[in-house]
Design an enzyme around this catalytic site. Structure first.
Site, PDB file in Angstrom:
ATOM      1  N   LYS A  84       0.837  -1.202   0.000  1.00  0.00           N
ATOM      2  CA  LYS A  84       0.000   0.000   0.000  1.00  0.00           C
ATOM      3  C   LYS A  84       0.881   1.265   0.000  1.00  0.00           C
ATOM      4  O   LYS A  84       2.095   1.179   0.243  1.00  0.00           O
ATOM      5  CB  LYS A  84      -0.914  -0.041   1.229  1.00  0.00           C
ATOM      6  CG  LYS A  84      -2.001  -1.149   1.164  1.00  0.00           C
ATOM      7  CD  LYS A  84      -2.784  -1.186   2.480  1.00  0.00           C
ATOM      8  CE  LYS A  84      -4.012  -2.066   2.430  1.00  0.00           C
ATOM      9  NZ  LYS A  84      -4.701  -2.119   3.751  1.00  0.00           N
ATOM     10  N   TYR A  91     -11.924  -2.961  -3.374  1.00  0.00           N
ATOM     11  CA  TYR A  91     -12.483  -3.193  -2.030  1.00  0.00           C
ATOM     12  C   TYR A  91     -14.007  -3.304  -2.114  1.00  0.00           C
ATOM     13  O   TYR A  91     -14.732  -2.659  -1.361  1.00  0.00           O
ATOM     14  CB  TYR A  91     -12.055  -2.076  -1.094  1.00  0.00           C
ATOM     15  CG  TYR A  91     -10.626  -2.231  -0.587  1.00  0.00           C
ATOM     16  CD1 TYR A  91     -10.238  -3.370   0.129  1.00  0.00           C
ATOM     17  CD2 TYR A  91      -9.660  -1.243  -0.807  1.00  0.00           C
ATOM     18  CE1 TYR A  91      -8.935  -3.525   0.598  1.00  0.00           C
ATOM     19  CE2 TYR A  91      -8.349  -1.394  -0.336  1.00  0.00           C
ATOM     20  CZ  TYR A  91      -8.009  -2.536   0.362  1.00  0.00           C
ATOM     21  OH  TYR A  91      -6.726  -2.685   0.830  1.00  0.00           O
ATOM     22  N   ARG A 108      -1.181 -14.346   4.394  1.00  0.00           N
ATOM     23  CA  ARG A 108      -1.953 -13.720   5.484  1.00  0.00           C
ATOM     24  C   ARG A 108      -1.222 -13.905   6.821  1.00  0.00           C
ATOM     25  O   ARG A 108      -1.237 -13.016   7.680  1.00  0.00           O
ATOM     26  CB  ARG A 108      -3.365 -14.309   5.585  1.00  0.00           C
ATOM     27  CG  ARG A 108      -4.226 -14.145   4.339  1.00  0.00           C
ATOM     28  CD  ARG A 108      -4.970 -12.859   4.210  1.00  0.00           C
ATOM     29  NE  ARG A 108      -5.913 -12.576   5.246  1.00  0.00           N
ATOM     30  CZ  ARG A 108      -6.723 -11.507   5.223  1.00  0.00           C
ATOM     31  NH1 ARG A 108      -6.668 -10.639   4.205  1.00  0.00           N
ATOM     32  NH2 ARG A 108      -7.550 -11.278   6.189  1.00  0.00           N
ATOM     33  N   THR A 117      -5.214  -7.551  10.817  1.00  0.00           N
ATOM     34  CA  THR A 117      -5.584  -6.288  10.159  1.00  0.00           C
ATOM     35  C   THR A 117      -5.124  -5.062  10.950  1.00  0.00           C
ATOM     36  O   THR A 117      -4.598  -4.111  10.388  1.00  0.00           O
ATOM     37  CB  THR A 117      -7.127  -6.238  10.004  1.00  0.00           C
ATOM     38  OG1 THR A 117      -7.542  -7.380   9.249  1.00  0.00           O
ATOM     39  CG2 THR A 117      -7.569  -4.963   9.314  1.00  0.00           C
ATOM     40  N   ARG A 143       2.790  -6.394   9.590  1.00  0.00           N
ATOM     41  CA  ARG A 143       2.013  -5.348  10.258  1.00  0.00           C
ATOM     42  C   ARG A 143       2.433  -5.162  11.714  1.00  0.00           C
ATOM     43  O   ARG A 143       2.386  -4.047  12.240  1.00  0.00           O
ATOM     44  CB  ARG A 143       0.522  -5.689  10.161  1.00  0.00           C
ATOM     45  CG  ARG A 143      -0.021  -5.528   8.737  1.00  0.00           C
ATOM     46  CD  ARG A 143      -1.328  -6.236   8.546  1.00  0.00           C
ATOM     47  NE  ARG A 143      -2.003  -5.873   7.304  1.00  0.00           N
ATOM     48  CZ  ARG A 143      -3.135  -6.432   6.882  1.00  0.00           C
ATOM     49  NH1 ARG A 143      -3.719  -7.380   7.607  1.00  0.00           N
ATOM     50  NH2 ARG A 143      -3.686  -6.059   5.742  1.00  0.00           N
ATOM     51  N   ASN A 161      -1.649  -0.201   7.345  1.00  0.00           N
ATOM     52  CA  ASN A 161      -1.130  -1.527   7.694  1.00  0.00           C
ATOM     53  C   ASN A 161      -0.320  -2.154   6.561  1.00  0.00           C
ATOM     54  O   ASN A 161      -0.127  -3.360   6.506  1.00  0.00           O
ATOM     55  CB  ASN A 161      -2.262  -2.446   8.182  1.00  0.00           C
ATOM     56  CG  ASN A 161      -3.364  -2.577   7.141  1.00  0.00           C
ATOM     57  OD1 ASN A 161      -3.233  -2.078   6.031  1.00  0.00           O
ATOM     58  ND2 ASN A 161      -4.445  -3.256   7.492  1.00  0.00           N
ATOM     59  N   HIS A 185      -1.915  -5.290   1.431  1.00  0.00           N
ATOM     60  CA  HIS A 185      -3.171  -6.011   1.179  1.00  0.00           C
ATOM     61  C   HIS A 185      -2.797  -7.421   0.747  1.00  0.00           C
ATOM     62  O   HIS A 185      -1.838  -7.604  -0.009  1.00  0.00           O
ATOM     63  CB  HIS A 185      -3.982  -5.350   0.056  1.00  0.00           C
ATOM     64  CG  HIS A 185      -5.048  -6.266  -0.475  1.00  0.00           C
ATOM     65  ND1 HIS A 185      -6.260  -6.425   0.163  1.00  0.00           N
ATOM     66  CD2 HIS A 185      -5.064  -7.114  -1.533  1.00  0.00           C
ATOM     67  CE1 HIS A 185      -6.983  -7.319  -0.505  1.00  0.00           C
ATOM     68  NE2 HIS A 185      -6.277  -7.765  -1.539  1.00  0.00           N
ATOM     69  N   GLU A 190      -9.648 -10.334  -7.731  1.00  0.00           N
ATOM     70  CA  GLU A 190      -8.649  -9.262  -7.600  1.00  0.00           C
ATOM     71  C   GLU A 190      -7.577  -9.370  -8.683  1.00  0.00           C
ATOM     72  O   GLU A 190      -7.174  -8.365  -9.272  1.00  0.00           O
ATOM     73  CB  GLU A 190      -8.001  -9.326  -6.213  1.00  0.00           C
ATOM     74  CG  GLU A 190      -8.962  -8.964  -5.093  1.00  0.00           C
ATOM     75  CD  GLU A 190      -8.415  -9.260  -3.691  1.00  0.00           C
ATOM     76  OE1 GLU A 190      -9.169  -9.108  -2.728  1.00  0.00           O
ATOM     77  OE2 GLU A 190      -7.232  -9.658  -3.575  1.00  0.00           O
TER      78      GLU A 190
HETATM   79  P1  IDP Z   1      -7.460  -7.127   5.697  1.00  0.00           P
HETATM   80  O1  IDP Z   1      -6.695  -6.052   4.933  1.00  0.00           O
HETATM   81  O2  IDP Z   1      -6.683  -7.645   6.868  1.00  0.00           O
HETATM   82  O3  IDP Z   1      -7.988  -8.208   4.789  1.00  0.00           O
HETATM   83  P2  IDP Z   1     -10.192  -6.042   5.746  1.00  0.00           P
HETATM   84  O4  IDP Z   1     -11.210  -6.347   6.785  1.00  0.00           O
HETATM   85  O5  IDP Z   1     -10.370  -6.659   4.395  1.00  0.00           O
HETATM   86  O6  IDP Z   1      -8.753  -6.406   6.354  1.00  0.00           O
HETATM   87  O7  IDP Z   1     -10.143  -4.461   5.592  1.00  0.00           O
HETATM   88  C1  IDP Z   1      -9.479  -3.874   4.508  1.00  0.00           C
HETATM   89  C2  IDP Z   1      -8.660  -2.710   4.990  1.00  0.00           C
HETATM   90  O8  IDP Z   1      -9.534  -1.706   5.524  1.00  0.00           O
HETATM   91  C3  IDP Z   1      -7.689  -2.991   6.126  1.00  0.00           C
HETATM   92  O9  IDP Z   1      -6.468  -3.562   5.673  1.00  0.00           O
HETATM   93  C4  IDP Z   1      -7.488  -1.609   6.725  1.00  0.00           C
HETATM   94  O10 IDP Z   1      -6.503  -0.872   5.997  1.00  0.00           O
HETATM   95  C5  IDP Z   1      -8.857  -0.954   6.500  1.00  0.00           C
HETATM   96  N1  IDP Z   1      -9.694  -0.965   7.707  1.00  0.00           N
HETATM   97  C6  IDP Z   1     -10.250  -2.051   8.312  1.00  0.00           C
HETATM   98  N2  IDP Z   1     -10.968  -1.694   9.391  1.00  0.00           N
HETATM   99  C7  IDP Z   1     -10.874  -0.347   9.480  1.00  0.00           C
HETATM  100  C8  IDP Z   1     -11.396   0.611  10.399  1.00  0.00           C
HETATM  101  O11 IDP Z   1     -12.104   0.291  11.376  1.00  0.00           O
HETATM  102  N3  IDP Z   1     -11.079   1.923  10.143  1.00  0.00           N
HETATM  103  C9  IDP Z   1     -10.320   2.305   9.083  1.00  0.00           C
HETATM  104  N4  IDP Z   1      -9.798   1.437   8.208  1.00  0.00           N
HETATM  105  C10 IDP Z   1     -10.066   0.121   8.395  1.00  0.00           C
HETATM  106 MG    MG Z   2      -9.330  -8.019   3.178  1.00  0.00          MG
END
Ligand code: IDP
Ligand code: MG
Length: 163
Positions: free
Chosen positions: A11, A51, A90, A96, A107, A127, A130, A141
């Site tokens: 990212k 997304y 992962r 996350t 992360r 973080n 992706h 994707e």
């Molecule tokens: P992942 O990246 O671990 O798969 P996802 O649930 O798919 O997690 O969420 C996608 C991205 O959305 C996360 O990597 C993070 O950057 C962002 N994100 C997730 N939850 C929040 C939140 O509560 N506030 C702001 N950004 C969030």
């Molecule tokens: Mg995800």
């Protein structure tokens, strides 16, 4: 032999903090093979397509924060191929929310922000990476990010030890 593919994005914070090499190294050294890689600066529409389910899972506010985050600068998109690729990446990426991610994960080692801090201070959950969550998402994707002629087939020299 059925191998699995996953999309990784470094990212914009990962690229801007100079962590691209470190992130790729941690995944590549497991033996997972890079079969496509490029740098792209996507627009908001593209980020929303990528997304596609975040609005439904986390709400519109999180989706907006995430779309702003992904379009802050260029990202590096990579397709990795190997055995159990999605789960292995992962595991290396970590949870996350960086404050919950274990040491030794990308992360956990390179970020520390919490969900609560991000949401109460209007900050992104930076973080760094992706990684596709499951087979169905990975296929969707990869189709979005790469054309067939950008994906390459070749042998790694250490392959006989790995798969
Ligand atoms: P992942 O990246 O671990 O798969 P996802 O649930 O798919 O997690 O969420 C996608 C991205 O959305 C996360 O990597 C993070 O950057 C962002 N994100 C997730 N939850 C929040 C939140 O509560 N506030 C702001 N950004 C969030
Ligand atoms: Mg995800």
């Amino acid at each position: 032999m059925t191998l699995q593919r996953s999309l990784v994005l470094i990212k914009p914070d990962g690229v801007q903090r100079g962590l691209s090499g470190e992130i790729i190294k941690r995944i590549e050294q497991t033996g997972l093979k890079i079969i496509a890689i490029k740098m792209v600066w996507v627009d908001k529409n593209f980020a929303k397509n990528h997304y596609f389910d975040v609005g439904a899972r986390h709400g519109e506010k999180v989706l907006k924060s995430l779309v702003d985050y992904l379009t802050e600068g260029p990202v590096i998109a990579i397709c990795f191929e190997g055995v159990d690729t999605i789960a292995v990446i992962r595991k290396i990426a970590g949870s996350t929310y960086p404050n919950e991610a274990l040491p030794g994960t990308i992360r956990g080692d390179f970020a520390h922000i919490s969900k609560n801090y991000a949401n109460t201070n209007d900050r992104k959950v930076g973080n760094l990476i992706h990684a596709s969550a499951n087979e169905e998402d990975a296929q969707k994707e990869l189709k979005l990010w790469f054309s067939i002629d950008e994906m390459h087939s070749y042998k790694r020299s250490d392959e006989n030890h790995l798969i």
